[in-house]
Design a protein around this motif. Sequence first.
Motif, PDB file in Angstrom:
ATOM      1  N   VAL A   1       0.844  -1.194   0.000  1.00 43.71           N
ATOM      2  CA  VAL A   1       0.000   0.000   0.000  1.00 43.71           C
ATOM      3  C   VAL A   1       0.881   1.247   0.000  1.00 43.71           C
ATOM      4  CG1 VAL A   1      -1.926   1.202   1.097  1.00 43.71           C
ATOM      5  CG2 VAL A   1      -1.715  -1.277   1.350  1.00 43.71           C
ATOM      6  N   PHE A   2       0.694   2.106  -0.997  1.00 46.12           N
ATOM      7  CA  PHE A   2       1.477   3.339  -1.128  1.00 46.12           C
ATOM      8  C   PHE A   2       0.679   4.527  -0.595  1.00 46.12           C
ATOM      9  CE2 PHE A   2       3.562   0.416  -3.869  1.00 46.12           C
ATOM     10  CZ  PHE A   2       4.870   0.853  -4.040  1.00 46.12           C
ATOM     11  N   ASP A   3       1.360   5.401   0.144  1.00 49.08           N
ATOM     12  CA  ASP A   3       0.678   6.510   0.804  1.00 49.08           C
ATOM     13  C   ASP A   3       0.525   7.740  -0.086  1.00 49.08           C
ATOM     14  OD1 ASP A   3      -0.593   7.780   2.987  1.00 49.08           O
ATOM     15  OD2 ASP A   3       1.243   8.901   3.386  1.00 49.08           O
ATOM     16  N   ASP A   4       0.213   7.531  -1.327  1.00 49.30           N
ATOM     17  CA  ASP A   4      -0.093   8.619  -2.255  1.00 49.30           C
ATOM     18  C   ASP A   4      -0.826   7.997  -3.432  1.00 49.30           C
ATOM     19  OD1 ASP A   4       0.822  11.452  -1.762  1.00 49.30           O
ATOM     20  OD2 ASP A   4       2.662  10.390  -1.214  1.00 49.30           O
ATOM     21  N   GLU A   5      -1.463   8.825  -4.227  1.00 51.42           N
ATOM     22  CA  GLU A   5      -2.122   8.283  -5.418  1.00 51.42           C
ATOM     23  C   GLU A   5      -1.065   8.020  -6.488  1.00 51.42           C
ATOM     24  OE1 GLU A   5      -5.413   9.672  -8.719  1.00 51.42           O
ATOM     25  OE2 GLU A   5      -5.889   9.955  -6.598  1.00 51.42           O
ATOM     26  N   LEU A   6      -1.011   6.804  -6.981  1.00 47.91           N
ATOM     27  CA  LEU A   6      -0.054   6.433  -8.016  1.00 47.91           C
ATOM     28  C   LEU A   6      -0.630   6.711  -9.393  1.00 47.91           C
ATOM     29  CD1 LEU A   6       0.997   2.927  -6.593  1.00 47.91           C
ATOM     30  CD2 LEU A   6       2.272   5.081  -6.372  1.00 47.91           C
ATOM     31  N   SER A   7       0.227   7.151 -10.303  1.00 48.64           N
ATOM     32  CA  SER A   7      -0.210   7.339 -11.684  1.00 48.64           C
ATOM     33  C   SER A   7      -0.392   5.968 -12.325  1.00 48.64           C
ATOM     34  CB  SER A   7       0.830   8.149 -12.460  1.00 48.64           C
ATOM     35  OG  SER A   7       2.006   7.359 -12.649  1.00 48.64           O
ATOM     36  N   PRO A   8      -1.140   5.879 -13.428  1.00 47.73           N
ATOM     37  CA  PRO A   8      -1.291   4.588 -14.117  1.00 47.73           C
ATOM     38  C   PRO A   8       0.056   3.956 -14.467  1.00 47.73           C
ATOM     39  CG  PRO A   8      -2.890   6.151 -14.965  1.00 47.73           C
ATOM     40  CD  PRO A   8      -1.991   6.911 -14.041  1.00 47.73           C
ATOM     41  N   ALA A   9       1.022   4.769 -14.905  1.00 44.36           N
ATOM     42  CA  ALA A   9       2.346   4.248 -15.275  1.00 44.36           C
ATOM     43  C   ALA A   9       3.085   3.714 -14.051  1.00 44.36           C
ATOM     44  CB  ALA A   9       3.168   5.333 -15.957  1.00 44.36           C
ATOM     45  N   GLN A  10       3.050   4.463 -12.954  1.00 38.09           N
ATOM     46  CA  GLN A  10       3.699   4.012 -11.723  1.00 38.09           C
ATOM     47  C   GLN A  10       3.092   2.691 -11.252  1.00 38.09           C
ATOM     48  OE1 GLN A  10       2.972   7.510  -9.311  1.00 38.09           O
ATOM     49  NE2 GLN A  10       5.135   8.117  -9.392  1.00 38.09           N
ATOM     50  N   LEU A  11       1.784   2.605 -11.289  1.00 33.10           N
ATOM     51  CA  LEU A  11       1.089   1.403 -10.847  1.00 33.10           C
ATOM     52  C   LEU A  11       1.516   0.187 -11.656  1.00 33.10           C
ATOM     53  CD1 LEU A  11      -1.129   0.507  -8.833  1.00 33.10           C
ATOM     54  CD2 LEU A  11      -2.807   0.933 -10.629  1.00 33.10           C
ATOM     55  N   ARG A  12       1.594   0.373 -12.954  1.00 26.55           N
ATOM     56  CA  ARG A  12       1.966  -0.722 -13.852  1.00 26.55           C
ATOM     57  C   ARG A  12       3.420  -1.150 -13.631  1.00 26.55           C
ATOM     58  NH1 ARG A  12      -0.217  -2.572 -18.696  1.00 26.55           N
ATOM     59  NH2 ARG A  12       1.239  -3.413 -20.221  1.00 26.55           N
ATOM     60  N   ASN A  13       4.303  -0.169 -13.507  1.00 22.31           N
ATOM     61  CA  ASN A  13       5.733  -0.471 -13.314  1.00 22.31           C
ATOM     62  C   ASN A  13       6.004  -1.156 -11.978  1.00 22.31           C
ATOM     63  OD1 ASN A  13       6.392   0.673 -15.797  1.00 22.31           O
ATOM     64  ND2 ASN A  13       6.711   2.717 -14.915  1.00 22.31           N
ATOM     65  N   ILE A  14       5.352  -0.681 -10.929  1.00 25.49           N
ATOM     66  CA  ILE A  14       5.538  -1.265  -9.592  1.00 25.49           C
ATOM     67  C   ILE A  14       5.004  -2.697  -9.563  1.00 25.49           C
ATOM     68  CG2 ILE A  14       4.811  -1.120  -7.177  1.00 25.49           C
ATOM     69  CD1 ILE A  14       4.723   1.975  -7.589  1.00 25.49           C
ATOM     70  N   GLU A  15       3.872  -2.899 -10.201  1.00 26.45           N
ATOM     71  CA  GLU A  15       3.253  -4.223 -10.220  1.00 26.45           C
ATOM     72  C   GLU A  15       4.164  -5.260 -10.896  1.00 26.45           C
ATOM     73  OE1 GLU A  15      -0.561  -4.678 -12.284  1.00 26.45           O
ATOM     74  OE2 GLU A  15      -1.383  -5.149 -10.320  1.00 26.45           O
ATOM     75  N   LYS A  16       4.865  -4.819 -11.942  1.00 29.48           N
ATOM     76  CA  LYS A  16       5.778  -5.726 -12.646  1.00 29.48           C
ATOM     77  C   LYS A  16       6.915  -6.186 -11.742  1.00 29.48           C
ATOM     78  CE  LYS A  16       5.169  -4.041 -17.403  1.00 29.48           C
ATOM     79  NZ  LYS A  16       5.811  -3.289 -18.509  1.00 29.48           N
ATOM     80  N   VAL A  17       7.398  -5.282 -10.887  1.00 29.23           N
ATOM     81  CA  VAL A  17       8.527  -5.617 -10.017  1.00 29.23           C
ATOM     82  C   VAL A  17       8.075  -6.422  -8.799  1.00 29.23           C
ATOM     83  CG1 VAL A  17      10.374  -4.674  -8.567  1.00 29.23           C
ATOM     84  CG2 VAL A  17       9.810  -3.569 -10.748  1.00 29.23           C
ATOM     85  N   LEU A  18       7.051  -5.951  -8.113  1.00 28.03           N
ATOM     86  CA  LEU A  18       6.643  -6.576  -6.852  1.00 28.03           C
ATOM     87  C   LEU A  18       5.805  -7.830  -7.055  1.00 28.03           C
ATOM     88  CD1 LEU A  18       5.801  -3.498  -4.582  1.00 28.03           C
ATOM     89  CD2 LEU A  18       7.980  -4.683  -4.895  1.00 28.03           C
ATOM     90  N   ASP A  19       5.095  -7.897  -8.161  1.00 30.78           N
ATOM     91  CA  ASP A  19       4.286  -9.080  -8.474  1.00 30.78           C
ATOM     92  C   ASP A  19       3.330  -9.442  -7.328  1.00 30.78           C
ATOM     93  OD1 ASP A  19       3.365 -11.150 -10.045  1.00 30.78           O
ATOM     94  OD2 ASP A  19       4.822 -12.593  -9.267  1.00 30.78           O
ATOM     95  N   CYS A  20       2.619  -8.428  -6.821  1.00 28.11           N
ATOM     96  CA  CYS A  20       1.597  -8.655  -5.796  1.00 28.11           C
ATOM     97  C   CYS A  20       0.524  -7.588  -5.975  1.00 28.11           C
ATOM     98  CB  CYS A  20       2.201  -8.593  -4.388  1.00 28.11           C
ATOM     99  SG  CYS A  20       2.746  -6.939  -3.879  1.00 28.11           S
ATOM    100  N   LYS A  21      -0.484  -7.613  -5.136  1.00 22.64           N
ATOM    101  CA  LYS A  21      -1.537  -6.605  -5.237  1.00 22.64           C
ATOM    102  C   LYS A  21      -0.979  -5.245  -4.808  1.00 22.64           C
ATOM    103  CE  LYS A  21      -5.432  -7.561  -3.165  1.00 22.64           C
ATOM    104  NZ  LYS A  21      -6.402  -7.613  -2.045  1.00 22.64           N
ATOM    105  N   ILE A  22      -1.193  -4.229  -5.635  1.00 22.10           N
ATOM    106  CA  ILE A  22      -0.721  -2.878  -5.334  1.00 22.10           C
ATOM    107  C   ILE A  22      -1.917  -1.968  -5.121  1.00 22.10           C
ATOM    108  CG2 ILE A  22       0.714  -0.939  -6.095  1.00 22.10           C
ATOM    109  CD1 ILE A  22       2.235  -3.582  -5.758  1.00 22.10           C
TER     110      ILE A  22
END
Length: 403
Positions: free
Chosen positions: A83-104
């Motif tokens: 859980v990130f303490d700010d609103e993520l942009s669509p690009a940030q969300l996609r990039n983070i999801e690729k690395v962490l491979d879990c629910k973001i």
Amino acid sequence: MIDKKKVTSEKTVLIGVVTQHQDEVKAKEFLDELEFLVKTAGGVSVKRFVQNVEKPHPKTFIGSGKLEEVKRYIDSNHIGTAVFDDELSPAQLRNIEKVLDCKILDRTNLILDIFAQRAQTSYARTQVALAQCQYLLPRLTKLWTHLDKQKGGIGLRGPGETEIETDRRIVRDQISVLKKKLVTIDKQMAIQRKNRGQLVRVALVGYTNVGKSTLMNVVSKSDVFAENKLFATLDTTVRKVVIKNLPFLMTDTVGFIRKLPTQLVESFKSTLDEVREADFLLHVVDISHKNFEDHIESVNKILGEIESADKPVMMVFNMIDAYEHETIDEDDLVTEKTKAHYTLEELKKSWMSKMENNCVFISALHKQNLEDFKSRVYEEVKKIHIKRFPYNSFLYDEYTEEG
């Protein structure tokens, strides 16, 4: 069948940043609040990750090194959600999801999820559904990761792009339907407000979880749902209240929060209309919360955004029974006395003393100082009532004697 034990114990990690606009103290406060949000949503936070950056990374919010550190912890401890303490942009969300491979999840998504859980009436559910669709629309591409290799562009428009566009169209259509439904309900609610006559309207406003519903229950002798969780109340409740034979309407409204998603402000427009159309505001504050002054500032900011900052207002400092302060030993000649060391009486003599009759200190839960509160509210409502009905102002002396 859903295993409720698993749902309520979903393990999460919290991720925040210290920036030039958000120091370490502020970052901790936000993460404390984020942890409470996670708890309210039915999860449990097991670890926090904080990075010092000049500003959030445009691609991954935090740096690649810190992101890898988060991934190692998630993998080794079987964490399901970050859980990130700010609103993520669509690009940030996609990039983070690729690395962490879990629910973001980001702060906005988490708040929307809580609202979805808490919405009881058709109106509240429609408002939340609209906010969720508006949040989802620019983020739809992450749902189609199995089509990543099919690039769009001239001569290369494959089924991936077709499916994404189809999905976007479905969501846009849903937004259109929900907006039309809200317009219809808004008209009905406007008629209801009009049918209430010319009674003075008093609205309870304040940060979430400060005791507005508890105060509403005590004053109106009603049974509005109240709970020690964020956003326990989403549906606006209006009750007729009589103090010293003087009747008026009291409204309990949805609580505010820092970083309130813009989608919610927009979709809850009609709920906030209860605040806009109120004659008098009772700004309820949890004085026992260490950040209550920040909460006041956040509420005032939102009141400004909905064009209600110029209304008559009385500050209601609630939960005086839970107020605590740090003590300094008489022999301690080093520690500087700050607001954290103020007793309640010393706090009242600080900037609050300038408010004169525009503030009152109570405990709604333990019914402390409620007679003073009622007396202050009565006087303010009476002023408005006299302006509205000058021909029967002579009755007030009788009201006071009878009351």
